[in-house]
Motif scaffolding. Structure first.
Motif, PDB file in Angstrom:
ATOM      1  N   GLU A 333       0.821  -1.211   0.000  1.00 58.56           N
ATOM      2  CA  GLU A 333       0.000   0.000   0.000  1.00 58.56           C
ATOM      3  C   GLU A 333       0.859   1.267   0.000  1.00 58.56           C
ATOM      4  O   GLU A 333       0.573   2.236  -0.715  1.00 58.56           O
ATOM      5  N   VAL A 334       1.930   1.264   0.797  1.00 60.03           N
ATOM      6  CA  VAL A 334       2.759   2.474   0.891  1.00 60.03           C
ATOM      7  C   VAL A 334       3.797   2.561  -0.220  1.00 60.03           C
ATOM      8  O   VAL A 334       4.591   3.500  -0.259  1.00 60.03           O
ATOM      9  N   GLY A 335       3.820   1.568  -1.108  1.00 60.20           N
ATOM     10  CA  GLY A 335       4.724   1.611  -2.244  1.00 60.20           C
ATOM     11  C   GLY A 335       6.066   0.975  -2.003  1.00 60.20           C
ATOM     12  O   GLY A 335       7.008   1.170  -2.782  1.00 60.20           O
ATOM     13  N   TYR A 336       6.194   0.188  -0.922  1.00 61.12           N
ATOM     14  CA  TYR A 336       7.486  -0.435  -0.601  1.00 61.12           C
ATOM     15  C   TYR A 336       7.788  -1.565  -1.577  1.00 61.12           C
ATOM     16  O   TYR A 336       6.964  -2.454  -1.793  1.00 61.12           O
ATOM     17  N   SER A 337       8.994  -1.538  -2.151  1.00 64.20           N
ATOM     18  CA  SER A 337       9.396  -2.569  -3.123  1.00 64.20           C
ATOM     19  C   SER A 337      10.725  -3.215  -2.759  1.00 64.20           C
ATOM     20  O   SER A 337      11.387  -3.796  -3.617  1.00 64.20           O
ATOM     21  N   GLY A 338      11.109  -3.121  -1.501  1.00 64.47           N
ATOM     22  CA  GLY A 338      12.353  -3.737  -1.055  1.00 64.47           C
ATOM     23  C   GLY A 338      12.140  -5.153  -0.571  1.00 64.47           C
ATOM     24  O   GLY A 338      11.149  -5.817  -0.885  1.00 64.47           O
ATOM     25  N   MET A 339      13.088  -5.661   0.211  1.00 64.57           N
ATOM     26  CA  MET A 339      13.069  -7.047   0.676  1.00 64.57           C
ATOM     27  C   MET A 339      12.188  -7.231   1.909  1.00 64.57           C
ATOM     28  O   MET A 339      12.171  -6.386   2.804  1.00 64.57           O
ATOM     29  N   LEU A 340      11.470  -8.369   1.944  1.00 68.14           N
ATOM     30  CA  LEU A 340      10.884  -8.906   3.169  1.00 68.14           C
ATOM     31  C   LEU A 340      11.721 -10.127   3.507  1.00 68.14           C
ATOM     32  O   LEU A 340      11.742 -11.098   2.741  1.00 68.14           O
ATOM     33  N   MET A 341      12.421 -10.097   4.631  1.00 66.91           N
ATOM     34  CA  MET A 341      13.321 -11.208   4.956  1.00 66.91           C
ATOM     35  C   MET A 341      13.023 -11.780   6.336  1.00 66.91           C
ATOM     36  O   MET A 341      12.677 -11.043   7.268  1.00 66.91           O
TER      37      MET A 341
END
Length: 376
Positions: A333-341
């Motif tokens: 929703e907030v536009g985060y496109s980094g890693m979920l680890m």
């Protein structure tokens, strides 16, 4: 993996010392809208990725790739500025990772979550000049070399206490869960080797560091992201004489505002931040929104807990209080496109190095990401 093993091995030693009385509630904070900056990418169009923080060994990279891990934070090249931090060496590291179909998104700075006596550059957190100036100079060289090697981000800690835990507790199947119970815990000896560190002193040391390092990161366009203090402690009391200023949402809000830059943000450990909250299941989503809409989430430790401020257990991602599917939706929703680890997996009997527990977490996160893709 090594950090998890350290936590298990060190938990017994953290139970010793003088009794302390817990605060009744976590430090207050209120989400503020509208955001002060545009979100990363288009609102609602974030594309989180399955990531991890692990070895860049060739055999292990192949396993990660086979499990669907697409992005990694490699392990620490070296504990001090040496040949392993050269542009040539860092470039080879990136190319080795990429040859296995994985993107090297980040590497650690030698500012770890270790206890102060085991820290790579202890003078920075002890505020010892002129030694800290030389150490900060080394950190700046590492950032510049990462930029030249094509590595876009670096993570770090501003830690004195390290990761504080009490005795582990039992989870499902008899697994060992990393646990913290402030009430009745003993703090011994009363002070760490860093001596008393009240909030104003800690903030001075953090600010001194940021004022010298953030401009370099900004110039080189390398995102540097700091992990919160783990766990948060009662305001004004702290732990063994150290006030954990990055152990509350208010503290993290202050931290990201000290030296404003799009390259200065958080290694957003969702588990650690949940530990700061009285009711993580209800509160964590707004915390994600607060920092996410301000472009301050550069990496996510996607882990779950049971409990809350001053009394919690670290669980498998599906076994805690926080709805992890909903949390992933909020990152999108907030536009985060980094890693979920994954991070801090439980210790399961027979899984001596945590490989199976981490494999479970990878599969769990990958399934969530597929769900988000289907919803899109």
């Amino acid at each position: 993996m090594k950090r998890r093993e350290f936590l298990v091995a060190g938990s017994a030693g953290l139970t010793a010392g003088a009794n302390a009385t817990p605060a009744a509630v976590a430090p207050d904070w209120k989400p503020t809208v509208p955001p002060v900056a545009a979100p990363i990418g288009k609102k609602g169009k974030g594309r989180p990725k399955l990531g991890t923080q692990n070895s860049s060994d060739e055999a292990y990279l192949k396993i990660l790739s086979g499990l669907g891990v697409s992005n990694i934070c490699a392990t620490l090249p070296s504990r001090s500025y040496d040949a392993n931090w050269s542009v040539e060496s860092l470039t080879k590291l990136r190319e080795r990772v990429e040859a296995n179909g994985i993107s090297l998104d980040m590497i650690p700075l030698p500012l770890s979550s270790a206890y102060i006596t085991k820290h790579e550059y202890p003078d920075i957190m002890k505020g010892e000049s002129p030694q800290r100036d030389k150490s900060i100079e080394d950190i700046c060289k590492m950032i510049r070399n990462c930029a030249k090697a094509g590595i876009p981000a670096m993570k770090y800690n501003m830690s004195i206490l390290g990761v504080v835990r009490t005795a582990p507790s039992k989870g499902r199947g008899g697994s060992q869960l990393s646990t913290f119970k402030y009430a009745g815990a003993k703090q011994e000896p009363a002070l760490t080797e860093a001596g008393p560190v009240p909030a104003d002193v800690y903030w001075e040391r953090i600010t001194y560091f940021l004022e010298r390092v953030v401009p370099v990161a900004t110039e080189e366009k390398v995102r540097i992201c700091c992990h919160p203090h783990d766990p948060g402690m009662p305001k004004g009391k702290g732990w063994r004489g150290v006030e954990t200023v990055l152990g509350s949402v208010d503290g993290l809000k202050k931290f990201v505002s000290i030296k404003e830059s799009p390259y200065h943000g958080l290694n957003f450990c969702q588990g650690t931040i949940s530990e700061m909250l009285v009711n993580p299941a209800k509160e964590i989503m707004d915390v994600i929104r607060y920092f996410g809409t301000r472009n301050k989430i550069f990496n996510v430790h996607f882990r779950n807990i049971r409990g809350g401020f001053l009394d919690f257990q670290e669980t498998c991602p599906d076994d805690g209080d926080v709805n992890m599917i909903q949390a992933a939706r909020v990152y999108k929703e907030v536009g985060y496109s980094g890693m979920l680890m994954p991070d801090h997996v439980p210790h399961i009997e027979g899984d001596t190095r945590g490989f199976q527990a981490f494999a479970f977490a990878y599969g769990y996160i990958r399934a969530i990401l597929q769900q988000l893709e289907n919803e899109a």
